[in-house]
Design a protein around this motif. Structure first.
Motif, PDB file in Angstrom:
ATOM      1  N   VAL A  16      39.935  48.755  35.156  1.00 33.79           N
ATOM      2  CA  VAL A  16      40.600  49.233  36.622  1.00 33.79           C
ATOM      3  C   VAL A  16      39.820  50.040  37.470  1.00 33.79           C
ATOM      4  O   VAL A  16      39.594  50.014  38.586  1.00 33.79           O
ATOM      5  N   SER A  27      36.824  48.119  38.921  1.00 30.54           N
ATOM      6  CA  SER A  27      37.827  47.668  40.042  1.00 30.54           C
ATOM      7  C   SER A  27      37.795  48.245  41.695  1.00 30.54           C
ATOM      8  O   SER A  27      37.723  48.200  42.666  1.00 30.54           O
ATOM      9  N   VAL A  28      38.260  49.216  41.057  1.00 28.18           N
ATOM     10  CA  VAL A  28      38.639  50.707  42.358  1.00 28.18           C
ATOM     11  C   VAL A  28      37.442  50.889  43.261  1.00 28.18           C
ATOM     12  O   VAL A  28      37.247  50.596  44.508  1.00 28.18           O
ATOM     13  N   THR A  88      47.368  45.136  42.832  1.00 30.14           N
ATOM     14  CA  THR A  88      47.022  45.024  41.016  1.00 30.14           C
ATOM     15  C   THR A  88      46.653  46.035  40.022  1.00 30.14           C
ATOM     16  O   THR A  88      47.012  46.032  39.107  1.00 30.14           O
ATOM     17  N   GLN A  89      45.646  47.143  40.870  1.00 30.33           N
ATOM     18  CA  GLN A  89      45.198  47.694  40.080  1.00 30.33           C
ATOM     19  C   GLN A  89      45.803  49.136  39.598  1.00 30.33           C
ATOM     20  O   GLN A  89      45.671  49.204  39.025  1.00 30.33           O
ATOM     21  N   ILE A 121      43.264  54.622  44.274  1.00 30.40           N
ATOM     22  CA  ILE A 121      44.160  53.932  44.276  1.00 30.40           C
ATOM     23  C   ILE A 121      45.007  54.385  45.823  1.00 30.40           C
ATOM     24  O   ILE A 121      44.460  53.790  46.298  1.00 30.40           O
TER      25      ILE A 121
END
Length: 322
Positions: free
Chosen positions: A149, A152-153, A183-184, A243
């Motif tokens: 995660v 991806s972030v 999604t994350q 996020i």
């Protein structure tokens, strides 16, 4: 499905075909049938909780002691490799010399544990050792998810903030990024919920498992697992805050693009307003309009309309509004 294991100093080993459950020390139940549940209850000497009971959120339904057996249920991440992450209940029933595990989904962490448990120095030579090993596997798997995660972030952050001005993100791409951020965020939220559940489980185990069972390093392993869970909870909170920041920033970019469009439309309508007014005046059908008889009336009107459009255009451009 019911799988029986014997436990030796080297770790768990599946029972050979034809061996009685009396030789087993660990029963693993995967979406068991009613007959398999009865067999596990006879083996353990206590009732196995139903699926509905393992999904209850009350503490008393997830953590209790029955006939000397400590029952503990945690919410564990599953379905990550399939692209459909879910939280699924995983139940431990730890007795004096026996352990039963109950699950309803296939988990990569469980498969990884089975691959490591038979190795020397795995610390899985007792029921509590099996419990600690599985707990460590779940924590390690959750840590892997958080690493994914976080990566991806970071990629999303780079795409939003490090692009050149000539490579500004368009609305469609921003919409895709919002979906990726969501999604994350959902995955990180599930990881945090799982870690919270594992923390309660570790605390209850440290308090309720017999002191004799927690010897030979098992108590230290349990404390270390609890420390790892708490450090991961701090990390997942940081990731969730990032996020949230990225989501706010992306929505701000979308709003900024929309404002730019509205600004252009506003300026365009303002520029066209004077020519429209002039054209409207000379479009009226009054009989006495002197300019209608002029030979140069028509080109003069057109010239005035062009000039009235150019003047506000130059003004707006000088102010930096275009």
């Amino acid at each position: 499905m019911l799988t029986a294991y014997s436990i030796s100093a080297a770790g768990p080993e599946p029972l050979q075909e034809g061996q009685s459950l009396e030789a087993a020390h660990w029963l693993d139940l995967h979406s068991p049938s009613q007959a398999e549940e009865h067999a596990a209850e006879a083996f353990l000497g206590a009732l196995v909780p139903t699926r509905e009971e393992t999904q209850e959120i009350e503490f008393s339904s997830r953590f209790y002691v029955e006939n000397g057996t400590v029952f503990m249920t945690a919410s564990v991440l599953a379905g990550l490799d399939a692209g459909h992450p879910v939280l699924t209940p995983f139940t431990f029933a730890v007795g004096a010399s026996k352990i039963v595990t109950l699950r309803y989904d296939d988990m990569k962490a469980f498969r990884q544990f089975l691959a490591v448990a038979p190795k020397p120095d795995s610390g899985c030579g007792t029921p509590v050792g099996i419990f600690n090993g599985l707990l460590e596997a779940f924590i390690g798997r959750t840590a892997d998810v958080l690493e994914r995660v976080a990566q991806s972030v970071d990629r999303i952050n780079s795409e939003i903030f490090t692009r050149k001005p000539s490579e500004r993100l368009r609305a469609k791409r921003l919409a895709v990024l919002i979906g990726a951020i969501g999604t994350q965020g959902d995955l990180a939220s599930k990881a945090r919920e799982s870690l919270s559940s594992l923390e309660r489980l570790a605390q209850y185990a440290a308090a309720m498992l017999p002191d004799q069972a927690l010897k030979n390093g098992n108590s230290a392993r349990l404390k270390l697992a609890l420390r790892d869970v708490r450090s991961l909870e701090d990390h997942v909170n940081f990731v969730l805050n990032k996020i949230t920041f990225l989501l706010d920033a992306t929505l701000g970019l979308v709003a900024n693009q929309q404002n730019q469009v509205v600004s252009v439309l506003t300026v365009a309508s303002t520029i066209l307003m004077p020519p429209t007014l002039i054209g409207t005046i000379y479009g009226m059908n009054f009989k006495d309009m002197p300019e209608l008889g002029w030979g140069y009336g028509y080109p003069l009107a057109l010239l005035i309309m062009v000039v009235s459009a150019i003047v506000p255009f130059l003004y707006f451009r000088r102010r930096g509004w275009l």
